[in-house]
Design a protein around this motif. Structure first.
Motif, PDB file in Angstrom:
ATOM      1  N   ASP A 230       0.836  -1.200   0.000  1.00  0.00           N
ATOM      2  CA  ASP A 230       0.000   0.000   0.000  1.00  0.00           C
ATOM      3  C   ASP A 230       0.873   1.253   0.000  1.00  0.00           C
ATOM      4  N   ARG A 232       0.518   5.696  -1.631  1.00  0.00           N
ATOM      5  CA  ARG A 232      -0.456   6.652  -2.129  1.00  0.00           C
ATOM      6  C   ARG A 232      -0.762   6.417  -3.606  1.00  0.00           C
ATOM      7  N   GLY A 235      -5.430   2.838  -4.070  1.00  0.00           N
ATOM      8  CA  GLY A 235      -6.563   3.258  -3.257  1.00  0.00           C
ATOM      9  C   GLY A 235      -7.847   3.159  -4.046  1.00  0.00           C
TER      10      GLY A 235
END
Length: 472
Positions: A230, A232, A235
């Motif tokens: 994970d 940025r 998502g």
């Protein structure tokens, strides 16, 4: 009404369409002078619409899909004239391209659109959107280049003036019968070749067994590889896209860097993309994951000399590890180079192509589950396509900058595009707005990464974006 069965692979791409990720290939073409709309329309009719696929819409029934001639086809439904306000520049063109790439194509009509932007800079621009089920990026680049000429005053009538007509029923039956005979003959021929190889080469059965084992191992590794960490870059998605592109940079500088580092141009560009992600995450105060990330890279399986009339999708995907945790540009380069060389020797592209063919023949739910699983193993899609080595002209106007983006699949929300044209390198990005990734900062980081690689190779160069970045 005449219709043609869609191939399983093309149907797989059709069914990947989602609210979050429309399956469109987006293209922006910038020209250094205005283009006559009348001449451009005539050129589309003469060269673009001779590909019958662009006059056909998709019809579906249950788990089957066909290409069917659109009885109400009109060029006016696909060619739209627009303009930008005032003395609009690159930011305004990027905003328009972002909006269009966020809007799905009309499924009741042939799946393509062109927006003719009249007042851009000293010339004009085209924003082209074509659904991925029509063809892959390589063949669509060839189609778009078929609209262009090597000289500004080339003869417009050098290509056929009419698209191929649909064969009548008798010819279609004869063609199907001939195809069945050819398939049977090919099968018999393959069996004969196999028998000869077994008789003449003692190690052939063992070699065949080893190859089958490698393919099976690729399937196993693909299925068991963990999801990407994970960051940025991943998502939930909204379907609203942001696109941006950098100013062209000289290809000669990239070649000199590749030569100094004893690699290829592709190695340098892939390393630059890796460094851009590393730098961007660092600027956002997010430590890059120690395991790096993977990007899905299309791998062409189409013969390079195959005629441009042959559309459809003929490529596989390979998952390329990017060492974004490595801070040294030279070390990043060598790790990327090693990863690319290993993947070139693997069967991963053929395996993913076969999986797409299998998904396209199975239930829709099976394909969606499989795509979600595979997309979880990558954080972005990265394409690197070679274009013309010399400038080309469309309707007499010189193309000054081309850029394109391929769609992202499943839960992937970022696409990175590299395109070489007329001794320059073009870099662009498309990102889902909900990820809150600033595409302009990624572009600045890409230019910085190129400069860092050139410095590591002993041939430092600077670009305006890099200088502005250092000043801030």
């Amino acid at each position: 009404m005449t219709r043609t069965r869609m191939t399983a692979v093309d149907r797989a791409w059709l069914r990947m369409e989602s609210t979050e990720n429309p399956m469109m290939i987006g293209v922006v073409l910038v020209f250094d002078q205005p283009i006559s709309l009348k001449r451009f329309r005539h050129l589309l009719e003469e060269r673009f619409l001779r590909f019958r696929r662009f006059r056909q819409r998709v019809v579906q029934s249950g788990d089957r899909a066909w290409w069917q001639d659109d009885p109400y086809f009109s060029l006016d439904n696909h060619l739209h004239i627009t303009g930008l306000p005032g003395k609009a520049g690159q930011n305004e063109l990027q905003a328009l391209a972002s909006d269009l790439n966020s809007t799905p194509l009309n499924p009741q009509r042939p799946l393509w659109q062109i927006h003719f932007v009249e007042n851009y800079g000293e010339g004009c621009a085209l924003i082209v959107r074509i659904h991925h089920c029509i063809a892959d990026g390589i063949s669509l680049v060839r189609v778009l280049l078929a609209l262009t000429d090597d000289e500004p005053d080339s003869n417009l009538y050098q290509l056929p003036t009419r698209p191929q007509q649909a064969p009548d029923r008798g010819k279609r039956l004869a063609s199907a019968s001939r195809e069945m005979r050819n398939t049977a003959d090919a099968g018999i021929q393959q069996l004969r070749v196999f028998a000869r190889n077994v008789a003449s080469k003692r190690g052939y059965p063992l070699q065949l067994l080893k190859t089958s084992g490698k393919i099976g191992m690729e399937c196993l590794k693909l299925g068991l590889s963990p999801s990407d960490p994970d960051t940025r870059l991943k998502g939930s998605l909204s379907g609203r896209k942001l696109v941006a592109w950098a100013n062209p940079m000289p290809l000669s500088d990239i070649k000199n860097t590749a030569r100094a580092l004893r690699g290829t141009v592709n190695d340098v560009l892939m390393s630059a993309a890796t460094g851009a992600i590393h730098q961007y995450l660092h600027d956002q105060h997010e430590p890059p994951p120690d395991s790096g990330i993977r990007v899905a890279v299309p791998f062409n399986l189409r013969p390079l000399r195959q005629p441009v009339e042959t559309l459809g999708n003929q490529f596989g995907l390979v998952l390329v590890p990017l060492p974004i945790d490595e801070s040294c540009p030279r070390m990043r380069f060598h790790q990327v180079q090693e990863n690319m060389n290993r993947l070139k020797r693997s069967w991963q592209a053929q395996v993913t192509y076969s999986l797409l063919d299998l998904f396209g023949r199975g239930p829709d739910m099976l394909e969606r589950r499989a795509i979600q699983l595979l997309s979880s193993k990558a954080s972005a899609v990265l394409t690197n396509v070679p274009g013309p080595k010399k400038p080309v002209y469309l309707a007499g106007a010189r193309m000054s900058q081309p850029m394109f983006w391929v769609p992202q699949t499943g839960g992937i929300g970022i696409g990175l595009s590299i395109f070489t044209y007329a001794d320059t390198v073009q870099f662009g990005i498309i990102v889902d707005r909900k990820l809150k990734v600033d595409p302009q900062r990624v572009i600045a980081a890409f230019n910085q990464s190129i400069a860092d690689l050139q410095a590591a190779a002993g041939s430092p160069k600077t670009y305006p974006e890099v200088e502005r970045r250092r000043a801030t």
